[in-house]
Every structure is written in C-alpha cells, then in structure tokens.
Write a protein that holds these residues in place. Structure first.
Motif, short mmCIF file in Angstrom:
data_model
loop_
_atom_site.label_atom_id
_atom_site.label_comp_id
_atom_site.label_asym_id
_atom_site.label_seq_id
_atom_site.Cartn_x
_atom_site.Cartn_y
_atom_site.Cartn_z
N THR A 25 10.57 4.98 -12.13
CA THR A 25 11.29 4.03 -13.04
C THR A 25 12.12 3.49 -11.83
N ILE A 26 12.01 1.61 -11.27
CA ILE A 26 13.00 1.17 -10.80
C ILE A 26 13.68 0.46 -11.63
N THR A 27 15.32 -0.47 -11.40
CA THR A 27 15.56 -1.18 -11.83
C THR A 27 16.07 -2.54 -10.99
N ASP A 28 15.38 -2.81 -9.49
CA ASP A 28 15.31 -4.00 -9.16
C ASP A 28 13.90 -3.19 -7.66
N THR A 29 14.28 -4.13 -7.10
CA THR A 29 13.43 -4.63 -5.89
C THR A 29 13.68 -2.98 -5.32
N ALA A 30 12.64 -2.39 -4.87
CA ALA A 30 12.33 -1.09 -4.38
C ALA A 30 11.06 -0.95 -3.29
N THR A 31 11.61 0.28 -2.41
CA THR A 31 10.31 0.77 -2.10
C THR A 31 9.91 2.14 -2.69
N ILE A 32 8.71 2.50 -3.03
CA ILE A 32 8.52 3.78 -3.70
C ILE A 32 7.99 4.86 -2.64
N THR A 33 7.94 5.88 -2.49
CA THR A 33 7.02 6.80 -1.98
C THR A 33 6.81 7.62 -2.65
N HIS A 34 5.63 7.36 -3.13
CA HIS A 34 4.48 7.75 -3.65
C HIS A 34 3.56 9.20 -3.39
N GLY A 35 3.35 9.92 -1.73
CA GLY A 35 2.39 10.47 -1.21
C GLY A 35 1.07 10.89 -1.12
N LEU A 36 0.18 9.85 -1.75
CA LEU A 36 -0.95 9.78 -2.22
C LEU A 36 -1.64 9.89 -1.39
N SER A 37 -1.26 9.45 -0.08
CA SER A 37 -1.89 9.15 1.24
C SER A 37 -2.98 8.21 1.76
N THR A 38 -2.88 6.90 0.91
CA THR A 38 -4.11 6.52 0.79
C THR A 38 -3.45 4.72 0.95
N ARG A 60 1.74 -2.36 0.30
CA ARG A 60 1.47 -1.32 0.64
C ARG A 60 1.64 -0.72 1.98
N VAL A 61 2.92 -0.52 2.43
CA VAL A 61 3.39 -0.40 3.85
C VAL A 61 2.76 0.34 4.39
N SER A 62 2.22 1.87 3.70
CA SER A 62 1.75 2.70 4.74
C SER A 62 1.06 3.50 3.86
N THR A 63 0.54 4.68 3.77
CA THR A 63 -0.02 5.51 3.22
C THR A 63 0.36 5.97 1.96
#
Length: 86
Positions: A25-38, A60-63
């Motif tokens: 859950t986010i409240t504004d612009t954010a970078t999330i780290t999902h760790g799904l490697s793709t 999608r800034v990285s994998t």
C-alpha cells in the motif's frame, strides 16, 4: 510441486507460485521493491477505500523495483498488486 492430503482433500503447492506475487500500500508516488527478479510483470493499482482501479505511470526500473507516479496525489491509499508472468 508438493501434494498433501487431509480429510479427503488434496492440496497442491508449488514453491514457484508462492514467490510470484507482491502487494503493498502506498499513499503517493513511490518506488516499490518487489524482488521478483524480472520486468515481466503485471502491475495493477486500486483505491483502498473505493476499490476502484487507479491509473498511474508505472516504470519497471529494474528487475526488482518499479516506480509508480501519480499526476496528482491520491485522496486515499493505493494498493499496488504485482504479479510475475512466465
């Protein structure tokens, strides 16, 4: 894959399936780290109060990370759902 039986019910589990999703859950612009490697992901957003779909720019800034950018700050918290494809 593993199969277990209990009371006449079979349960099938896959370790791969258990690690294919991420939610935050986010409240504004954010970078999330999902760790799904793709970068092969489906990313959906919805308002945590009205449950309506929310549209934003998603990069999608990285994998392991994605950036969610809103034109204006949302009124309510936003639930971000990430699913790995493939």
């Amino acid at each position: 894959i593993s199969v277990s039986y209990s009371g006449g019910t079979a349960t099938v589990a896959s370790a791969a399936q258990e690690n294919n999703t991420y939610a935050v859950t986010i409240t504004d612009t954010a970078t999330i780290t999902h760790g799904l490697s793709t970068r092969d992901l489906i990313i959906q957003l919805y308002d945590s109060v009205t449950y309506e779909t929310v549209y934003a720019d998603v990069d999608r800034v990285s994998t392991s990370q994605a950036t969610v950018t809103f034109a204006t700050t949302p009124s309510n918290s936003i639930r971000v759902l990430v699913q790995k494809i493939g």
